[in-house]
Design a protein around this motif. Structure first.
Motif, short mmCIF file in Angstrom:
data_model
loop_
_atom_site.label_atom_id
_atom_site.label_comp_id
_atom_site.label_asym_id
_atom_site.label_seq_id
_atom_site.Cartn_x
_atom_site.Cartn_y
_atom_site.Cartn_z
N THR A 42 0.83 -1.21 0.00
CA THR A 42 0.00 0.00 0.00
C THR A 42 0.86 1.25 0.00
O THR A 42 0.57 2.23 -0.70
CB THR A 42 -0.94 0.00 1.22
OG1 THR A 42 -1.72 -1.20 1.22
CG2 THR A 42 -1.87 1.20 1.20
N ALA A 43 1.94 1.24 0.79
CA ALA A 43 2.85 2.39 0.82
C ALA A 43 3.48 2.61 -0.56
O ALA A 43 3.58 3.75 -1.04
CB ALA A 43 3.94 2.17 1.87
N LEU A 44 3.86 1.53 -1.21
CA LEU A 44 4.44 1.62 -2.55
C LEU A 44 3.43 2.17 -3.54
O LEU A 44 3.74 3.04 -4.37
CB LEU A 44 4.91 0.22 -2.97
CG LEU A 44 5.91 0.11 -4.13
CD1 LEU A 44 7.24 0.74 -3.75
CD2 LEU A 44 6.13 -1.36 -4.49
N THR A 45 2.20 1.69 -3.45
CA THR A 45 1.14 2.15 -4.35
C THR A 45 0.83 3.63 -4.12
O THR A 45 0.57 4.37 -5.08
CB THR A 45 -0.12 1.30 -4.15
OG1 THR A 45 0.19 -0.07 -4.39
CG2 THR A 45 -1.22 1.73 -5.10
N LEU A 46 0.86 4.06 -2.86
CA LEU A 46 0.63 5.47 -2.56
C LEU A 46 1.72 6.33 -3.21
O LEU A 46 1.42 7.37 -3.80
CB LEU A 46 0.62 5.66 -1.04
CG LEU A 46 0.52 7.09 -0.51
CD1 LEU A 46 -0.69 7.82 -1.10
CD2 LEU A 46 0.45 7.08 1.02
N ALA A 47 2.97 5.90 -3.10
CA ALA A 47 4.06 6.64 -3.74
C ALA A 47 3.87 6.71 -5.25
O ALA A 47 4.09 7.76 -5.88
CB ALA A 47 5.40 5.99 -3.40
N MET A 48 3.45 5.60 -5.85
CA MET A 48 3.20 5.57 -7.29
C MET A 48 2.06 6.50 -7.68
O MET A 48 2.15 7.26 -8.66
CB MET A 48 2.90 4.14 -7.72
CG MET A 48 4.07 3.18 -7.62
SD MET A 48 3.59 1.42 -7.66
CE MET A 48 2.78 1.32 -9.26
#
Length: 329
Positions: A42-48
């Motif tokens: 989720t953190a990675l997706t938020l950054a993306m």
């Protein structure tokens, strides 16, 4: 879209998507919950999503920015992970230097502390001022399985999002989508995971199955002859590079969780080992509810002592001796 790939965390994802669409993204998030439930994804997706070239509220997952962030080589994106047992102060200082560089091409520069709860006191204090007043258009995400290990001064400066354990059917769905496991193997690992996705064990599924079968068979037969075989296996597993001793403790915790579930007459369809219901019912006759709770305590103490470098073989042997005592009481 990318957020739709996060299975079983609808409440957390909805909260994050709402913050993005309203333009109210805080400068710091804390994502907490047990391991392997989707916090880091989720953190990675938020950054993306904040840096996607298609400029929507979600990540396309296909543009250069999305792909570079997903593969962790985007210049304005950084992940800090523990070196050894802790996130060291030297890592924090390097990160602070990076934060003061001029951004390359990001709308939001994103810093993720994975396993942030493994910051030591010195590291957390060094980062506190930056967490309170980060550079403009900078997002900091702390990912933690045990947020209680973080100083309250750190927690209070973050917007806290809690991630829940996953339903077994959701875990199985993820395993089938992301690994090459068959239905039976995925079901076995889903039960073993206790609410989290142990995709890291997909290449060791036969080992997990062997340990699980052995442990469940031993619990059902604690005769002196069988105890000798148990001690022999525990000695081998304690020294093995595959760390079967960790799997043994996990199986015991899962099994006795289900025994407690049966003792309390809770819904059988929520058992972690529903396919072993007959064995669980048979085993349940040999333990009182108090002995089940006591053994849970013993398991926690042994795991903690091993992590503090106690002799693994002796610690595991003591667990089986105590288990035989509880079964005979």
């Amino acid at each position: 879209m990318a957020f739709q790939r996060i299975i079983g965390q609808e409440k957390a994802v909805t909260l994050i998507e709402k913050a993005i669409s309203n333009g109210r993204v805080p400068h710091a998030w804390l994502f907490s919950g047990m391991a392997h439930v989707g916090k880091f994804r989720t953190a990675l997706t938020l950054a993306m999503s904040l840096n996607c070239l298609k400029m929507g509220n979600d990540a396309c997952g296909e543009c250069d920015n999305c792909r570079q962030i997903e593969n962790e080589y985007f210049l304005d994106f950084q992940v800090v992970r523990p070196e050894g047992k802790n996130i060291r102060i030297s890592q924090v200082r390097e990160t602070l230097d990076w934060l003061h560089l001029h951004p390359d091409r990001a709308r939001y520069r994103v810093l993720i502390f994975d396993c942030a709860d493994q910051m030591n006191h010195e590291s957390a204090n060094a980062f506190l001022k930056t967490l309170e007043e980060p550079p403009p258009r900078t997002l900091i995400i702390l990912v933690a399985a045990s947020p209680q290990n973080l100083p309250e001064t750190v927690i209070s400066r973050c917007q806290h999002v809690r991630f829940k354990p996953l339903e077994i059917k959701k875990v199985k769905q993820i395993l089938l989508e992301e690994t090459e496991l068959d239905q039976n193997q995925a079901e076995m690992l889903a039960s073993y995971g206790r609410g989290c996705v142990r995709a890291d064990l997909a290449n060791q599924v036969e080992l997990v199955q062997n340990v699980q079968n052995s442990v469940i068979q031993w619990i059902g037969n604690l005769s002196p002859a069988n105890m000798e075989d148990i001690f022999h296996s525990c000695a081998e597993w304690s020294k093995s590079k595959q760390e079967e001793w960790r799997l043994l403790l996990d199986v015991l915790e899962t099994w006795f969780r289900d025994l407690a579930w049966l003792k309390q007459q809770l819904p059988e369809h929520q058992l972690l080992y529903p396919q072993r219901l007959g064995d669980l019912e048979k085993c349940s006759r040999h333990f009182s509810i108090q002995s089940v709770y006591d053994y849970f305590r013993d398991l926690s103490e042994v795991r903690r002592s091993i992590e503090l470098n106690a002799n693994r073989t002796l610690a595991l042997e003591s667990l089986w001796i105590r288990l035989k005592h509880y079964a005979s009481a």
